[in-house]
Write an enzyme that holds these catalytic residues in place. Structure first.
Site, PDB file in Angstrom:
ATOM      1  N   LYS A 156       0.802  -1.226   0.014  1.00 30.06           N
ATOM      2  CA  LYS A 156      -0.049  -0.106  -0.201  1.00 30.06           C
ATOM      3  C   LYS A 156       0.838   1.235  -0.146  1.00 30.06           C
ATOM      4  CE  LYS A 156      -3.935  -2.374   2.091  1.00 30.06           C
ATOM      5  NZ  LYS A 156      -4.369  -2.837   3.619  1.00 30.06           N
ATOM      6  N   ASP A 179     -11.581   2.461   4.175  1.00 32.64           N
ATOM      7  CA  ASP A 179     -11.661   1.045   4.028  1.00 32.64           C
ATOM      8  C   ASP A 179     -13.072   0.737   3.867  1.00 32.64           C
ATOM      9  OD1 ASP A 179      -9.424  -0.473   3.722  1.00 32.64           O
ATOM     10  OD2 ASP A 179      -9.064  -0.636   6.008  1.00 32.64           O
ATOM     11  N   GLN A 207      -4.777  -1.958   9.693  1.00 33.71           N
ATOM     12  CA  GLN A 207      -4.665  -3.180   9.152  1.00 33.71           C
ATOM     13  C   GLN A 207      -4.978  -4.450  10.034  1.00 33.71           C
ATOM     14  OE1 GLN A 207      -3.413  -3.460   6.035  1.00 33.71           O
ATOM     15  NE2 GLN A 207      -3.989  -5.873   6.081  1.00 33.71           N
TER      16      GLN A 207
END
Ligand code: NDP
Length: 298
Positions: free
Chosen positions: A53, A120, A97
């Site tokens: 990312k 997200d 995460q």
């Protein structure tokens, strides 16, 4: 007949090139999109996701940073980190995460992320708006699947879609996106899970079959109908001594076996995986554009 390969790598590169142009414009107006990832513990898969990312951000001009904490981090410390990121004007997206250590209440952390920075798309506020067909952010993996279909001109409208897997991050939101009363949706959706009876028969009904279960090569040729469009979300490490690293990555679909029966198929790697990152960047740039326009929820 051999299937057409849905090339997620190529599409994700196209998306990133489009984003780079938008970022250039934003920078000219004094705004650099910013993304922070919070990484807890030292799970190798999480390390590698966060690294990819960060690399993708750097390539297109998104500022990114990683906040690392050990697996012993407290709930309070994580919550304070999120609160501080909510306050920071240079950060447009916050991602935590997964997986988090078991002593951490993950939902409580997600609830703290400001919905305007929830790139997200996991905050219940955003999940709710998505369900209502008024999304602020779409969650990245299902959004990536929708974008692959759109860019390959595969219109799910009126088609029978079967999704195998009902997780909150893939199966459920993808089903909700596909049933929306709108262009490039309007599908008839069935969602399967570990308790589904006659899964083979259900899968064989699918015009579009999405495998998102985390079971290496579970979907075999006799589980798909002739000409089906097969989307493989799975990312599984399986032991392979021929590989230097001792394992290889395979999807949830027996790719070789299904290749001659499907009309379209996504490979693993190189299918849905790169799209997830591309959509995360898309959401981050969208969030920065909203900042530039002083857009607020409500
Ligand atoms: P989860 O483990 O959260 O969910 C798996 C789902 O599959 C569950 O609903 C489970 O059913 C169902 N399932 C498991 N085994 C079977 C079976 N034998 N028959 C029918 N259903 C079954 O997984 P995720 O959704 O997080 O991930 C799924 C896969 O996608 C994984 O390989 C993951 O690595 C990959 N992934 C890939 C991403 C990408 O960027 N491409 C992003 C996210 C995930 P039940 O609910 O009954 O337990």
């Amino acid at each position: 007949m051999a299937a057409t390969i849905i090339d997620g790598k190529k599409i994700s590169d196209e998306i990133k090139a489009e984003l780079a142009i938008k970022i250039d414009k934003l920078k000219k107006s004094g705004i650099t999109p910013g993304l922070t990832a919070i990484l807890v513990g030292n799970n190798p898969a999480s390390e590698s996701y966060v690294k990819s990312k960060a690399k993708a951000c750097a390539k297109i001009g998104v500022y990114s940073e990683v906040i690392r904490r050990s697996a012993e981090v407290s709930q309070k410390e994580l919550e304070d980190i999120v609160k501080e990121l909510n306050r920071r004007h240079d950060i447009d997206g916050i991602l935590v995460q997964s997986p988090l250590p078991t002593h951490i209440d993950e939902l409580a952390i997600t609830l703290l992320i400001h919905p305007e920075k929830d790139v997200d798309g996991f905050h219940p506020y955003n999940v709710g708006l998505m369900l209502l067909g008024r999304p602020i952010f779409l969650s990245c993996t299902p959004y990536g699947v929708m974008e692959l279909l759109r860019r390959y001109n595969i219109d799910p409208s009126g088609r029978e879609v079967v999704i195998v897997g009902r997780s909150n991050i893939v199966g459920k939101p993808l089903g909700a996106m596909l049933i929306q009363k709108q262009k490039m949706a309007n599908a008839t959706v069935t969602i399967c899970h570990s308790q589904t009876a006659n899964i083979k028969e259900v899968c064989r009904r699918a015009d579009i079959l999405v495998a998102a279960m985390g079971r290496p090569q579970f979907i075999k040729a006799d589980m798909i109908k002739n000409g089906a469009i097969v989307i493989d979300v799975g990312i599984n490490r399986v032991e392979d001594q021929k590989e230097e690293r001792g394992y290889k990555i395979v999807g949830d679909v027996d790719y070789e076996g299904c290749f001659d029966r499907a009309s379209f198929i996504t490979p693993v790697p190189g299918g849905v995986g790169p799209m997830t990152i591309a959509m995360l960047l898309t959401n981050t740039v969208l969030s920065a554009t909203r900042r530039a326009n002083n857009w607020r929820i409500g």
